[in-house]
Design an enzyme around this catalytic site. Structure first.
Site, PDB file in Angstrom:
ATOM      1  N   TYR A 163     -82.336 -89.167  11.248  1.00 40.18           N
ATOM      2  CA  TYR A 163     -81.744 -89.747  10.045  1.00 40.18           C
ATOM      3  C   TYR A 163     -82.460 -91.001   9.591  1.00 40.18           C
ATOM      4  O   TYR A 163     -82.374 -91.371   8.430  1.00 40.18           O
ATOM      5  CB  TYR A 163     -80.268 -90.048  10.297  1.00 40.18           C
ATOM      6  CG  TYR A 163     -79.485 -88.790  10.438  1.00 40.18           C
ATOM      7  CD1 TYR A 163     -79.362 -88.182  11.672  1.00 40.18           C
ATOM      8  CD2 TYR A 163     -78.947 -88.172   9.314  1.00 40.18           C
ATOM      9  CE1 TYR A 163     -78.681 -86.987  11.797  1.00 40.18           C
ATOM     10  CE2 TYR A 163     -78.264 -86.982   9.441  1.00 40.18           C
ATOM     11  CZ  TYR A 163     -78.126 -86.391  10.679  1.00 40.18           C
ATOM     12  OH  TYR A 163     -77.468 -85.203  10.799  1.00 40.18           O
ATOM     13  N   GLY A 214    -110.900 -92.249  -1.140  1.00 41.63           N
ATOM     14  CA  GLY A 214    -109.466 -92.069  -0.949  1.00 41.63           C
ATOM     15  C   GLY A 214    -108.822 -93.397  -0.638  1.00 41.63           C
ATOM     16  O   GLY A 214    -109.484 -94.426  -0.552  1.00 41.63           O
ATOM     17  N   GLU A 248    -107.800 -92.302  -7.352  1.00 42.45           N
ATOM     18  CA  GLU A 248    -108.882 -92.638  -6.428  1.00 42.45           C
ATOM     19  C   GLU A 248    -110.216 -92.133  -6.968  1.00 42.45           C
ATOM     20  O   GLU A 248    -111.238 -92.817  -6.876  1.00 42.45           O
ATOM     21  CB  GLU A 248    -108.614 -92.023  -5.049  1.00 42.45           C
ATOM     22  CG  GLU A 248    -107.453 -92.639  -4.300  1.00 42.45           C
ATOM     23  CD  GLU A 248    -107.756 -94.053  -3.826  1.00 42.45           C
ATOM     24  OE1 GLU A 248    -108.940 -94.452  -3.843  1.00 42.45           O
ATOM     25  OE2 GLU A 248    -106.807 -94.769  -3.453  1.00 42.45           O
ATOM     26  N   GLU A 269    -113.423 -94.495  -7.877  1.00 40.94           N
ATOM     27  CA  GLU A 269    -114.707 -94.374  -7.183  1.00 40.94           C
ATOM     28  C   GLU A 269    -115.834 -93.945  -8.119  1.00 40.94           C
ATOM     29  O   GLU A 269    -116.986 -94.296  -7.909  1.00 40.94           O
ATOM     30  CB  GLU A 269    -114.596 -93.370  -6.028  1.00 40.94           C
ATOM     31  CG  GLU A 269    -113.522 -93.695  -5.012  1.00 40.94           C
ATOM     32  CD  GLU A 269    -113.864 -94.926  -4.172  1.00 40.94           C
ATOM     33  OE1 GLU A 269    -114.977 -95.433  -4.307  1.00 40.94           O
ATOM     34  OE2 GLU A 269    -112.988 -95.361  -3.407  1.00 40.94           O
ATOM     35  N   PRO A 309    -102.486 -87.014  15.357  1.00 41.78           N
ATOM     36  CA  PRO A 309    -102.323 -88.390  15.833  1.00 41.78           C
ATOM     37  C   PRO A 309    -103.685 -88.820  16.371  1.00 41.78           C
ATOM     38  O   PRO A 309    -104.368 -88.051  17.020  1.00 41.78           O
ATOM     39  CB  PRO A 309    -101.297 -88.269  16.955  1.00 41.78           C
ATOM     40  CG  PRO A 309    -100.896 -86.851  17.023  1.00 41.78           C
ATOM     41  CD  PRO A 309    -101.804 -86.026  16.188  1.00 41.78           C
ATOM     42  N   GLU A 328    -121.396 -98.725  -0.746  1.00 44.89           N
ATOM     43  CA  GLU A 328    -122.237 -97.826  -1.505  1.00 44.89           C
ATOM     44  C   GLU A 328    -121.398 -96.605  -1.845  1.00 44.89           C
ATOM     45  O   GLU A 328    -120.489 -96.233  -1.117  1.00 44.89           O
ATOM     46  CB  GLU A 328    -123.408 -97.393  -0.597  1.00 44.89           C
ATOM     47  CG  GLU A 328    -124.654 -96.961  -1.307  1.00 44.89           C
ATOM     48  CD  GLU A 328    -125.756 -96.590  -0.303  1.00 44.89           C
ATOM     49  OE1 GLU A 328    -125.685 -97.035   0.854  1.00 44.89           O
ATOM     50  OE2 GLU A 328    -126.654 -95.830  -0.706  1.00 44.89           O
TER      51      GLU A 328
END
Lengths: 259, 259
Positions: free
Chosen positions: B19, B63, B79, B83, B105, B136
């Site tokens: 929860y 990103g 993004e 970029e 993970p 760059e």
DNA sequence: GCAATAGTGTCTCTTAGACAGTATGAG
DNA sequence: CTCATACTGTCTAAGAGACACTATTGC
């Protein structure tokens, strides 16, 4: 006119935010599962009825927050295990893959939650037992969904899952995952007919399946009895070693899906 | 034997966690973009060179963290705009779709980060300008990637994006998104050859493209000049109204991808 | 003229799908 | 016996791919 013109102005807050996600309000990640099975010749979907708000009383996909040290796929498999009450052996025959992620702000009224949805193909499994956060859990026929209120954006996720499932049957042998390890060509055809929602020509389907390399392999055995309404014993097959079907079993193109 | 047997034991901590996601360590969500374009007959990928650890000096996908009130797709588009330094008009012609999510993970050493990767098909765009968090930024040929160190699990994401791109050219008209609004069949064929990595028969390709309903529609005009090394002026085409190609332009099946 | 490209014609092989037909076994 | 089903044979139409050929242009 253009919503992206101003984004290159990097003020300090945005700069920090690029490096410290804690500068943003918390985002939570859940895994949800669109689990499909074929029961009594109809496509069924595993749903739970929510016990707590939001959407208390609504039907929803099984799912929950991803655990700290758990991969996304493992989280989906855990949620599926929890909701179906199934152990590893039965669960091992369930195909599970990532479907897509859903992250509309406001899709959950409590907070920003990004859901990584998964898609599961299961053989006919026992009825599930409701978990702690659900009043009820059941395999429901997908045809019964339109009349029931679904929580969050789960109707959309289910639609995407169903379309992915129909498409996957075309070019992968995953239809076999809806069946027991040994099956007849007729049972395999019933899966296609159920998922695609229309009948297929038995003779042509039979020949086609056997002609695709690696789709199925014969066991050398046959069923003990003929069909319930007569007919010869059918030969039994196992899933073959193909991961892709070539040539594919294509659905006839429906004009409305093309344009 | 079975990793899922114990999960149904719901202790208090797990119950709360269901929860309250704040009971778990924070999870962050980023959007990354595999942006592809065809330049000089080679497939190029938009990459940035990281200025800061982790993976400082490594090349990485553009990103960043998703903003609070921003849809995932909008975040990816932002993004990409940041970029490439491109405004809305040029960016509007870029096809953008969700690719997949990556949440192992440990994929980011700092904290648990789930990346929702996207895939972009762009016409030949100007060289990008490096943003605040990059040394760059450049369009690099995908053939040059094996020799460069890539950050995080971005090599895997790129692989998945390339395979998705190859597959998308088969059954959608998205190859046109690599081209200017008006193009010749020869230019379209060059896109297929570049993305698929092998030559196609010019005559058969020509006939096939024109035979697929809604793939391209003629403009009634032709190029001003013939090709650089001679040849007749080619007729010009626009993208048609089809969203799916039927019948599809299938790549010849390679045995190794099937098993 | 030469070389490269656009675009079309034609042939073959494979596949999808329609249809027919035989064999088997439950009721 | 009746009838449903398993499985196979055959024909047709469509599409993929190989190859050939003409027309047009830059150099």
């Amino acid at each position: 006119m253009n919503a992206f013109e101003g984004v290159r102005t990097v003020n300090e807050q945005e700069f920090l935010a690029d490096y410290d996600p804690r500068a943003y309000p918390a985002v939570a990640v859940t895994v949800d599962v669109v689990a499909l099975t074929v029961r009594d010749g109809a496509l069924h979907l595993l749903l739970i009825r929510r016990a707590e708000p939001p959407y208390a009383g609504h039907w929803a996909l099984p799912g929950g927050f991803v655990h700290p040290d758990e991969d996304l796929l493992a989280g989906a498999r855990r949620e599926l295990a929890e909701e179906t009450g199934l152990g590893g052996e039965r669960l091992g025959r369930v195909h599970l893959e990532q479907l897509a992620s859903y992250g509309d702000p406001g899709r959950d009224p409590r907070m920003r939650i990004v859901s990584v949805a998964h898609l599961a193909f299961a053989p006919d499994l026992p009825d599930p037992a409701a978990g702690s956060d659900a009043d009820e859990a059941a395999w429901l026929p997908v045809t019964a969904l339109t009349s029931r209120p679904l929580a969050f954006d789960h109707a959309r996720i289910i639609d995407d899952g169903l379309e992915r499932a129909r498409s996957k049957l075309e070019y992968t042998p995953l239809a076999t995952r809806f069946l027991d390890p040994e099956f007849t060509i007729g049972e395999l055809r019933a899966v296609y007919e159920t998922v695609w929602g229309h009948e297929l020509h038995a003779g042509n389907f039979h020949r086609k399946v056997l002609s695709v390399p690696g789709f199925v392999e014969g066991t050398g055995t046959s069923t003990e009895r003929g069909g319930a309404r007569g007919g010869p014993r059918a030969r039994l097959y196992r899933a073959g070693d193909a991961r892709l079907l070539h040539p594919a079993l294509l659905r006839p193109a429906r004009e409305e899906t093309i344009r």
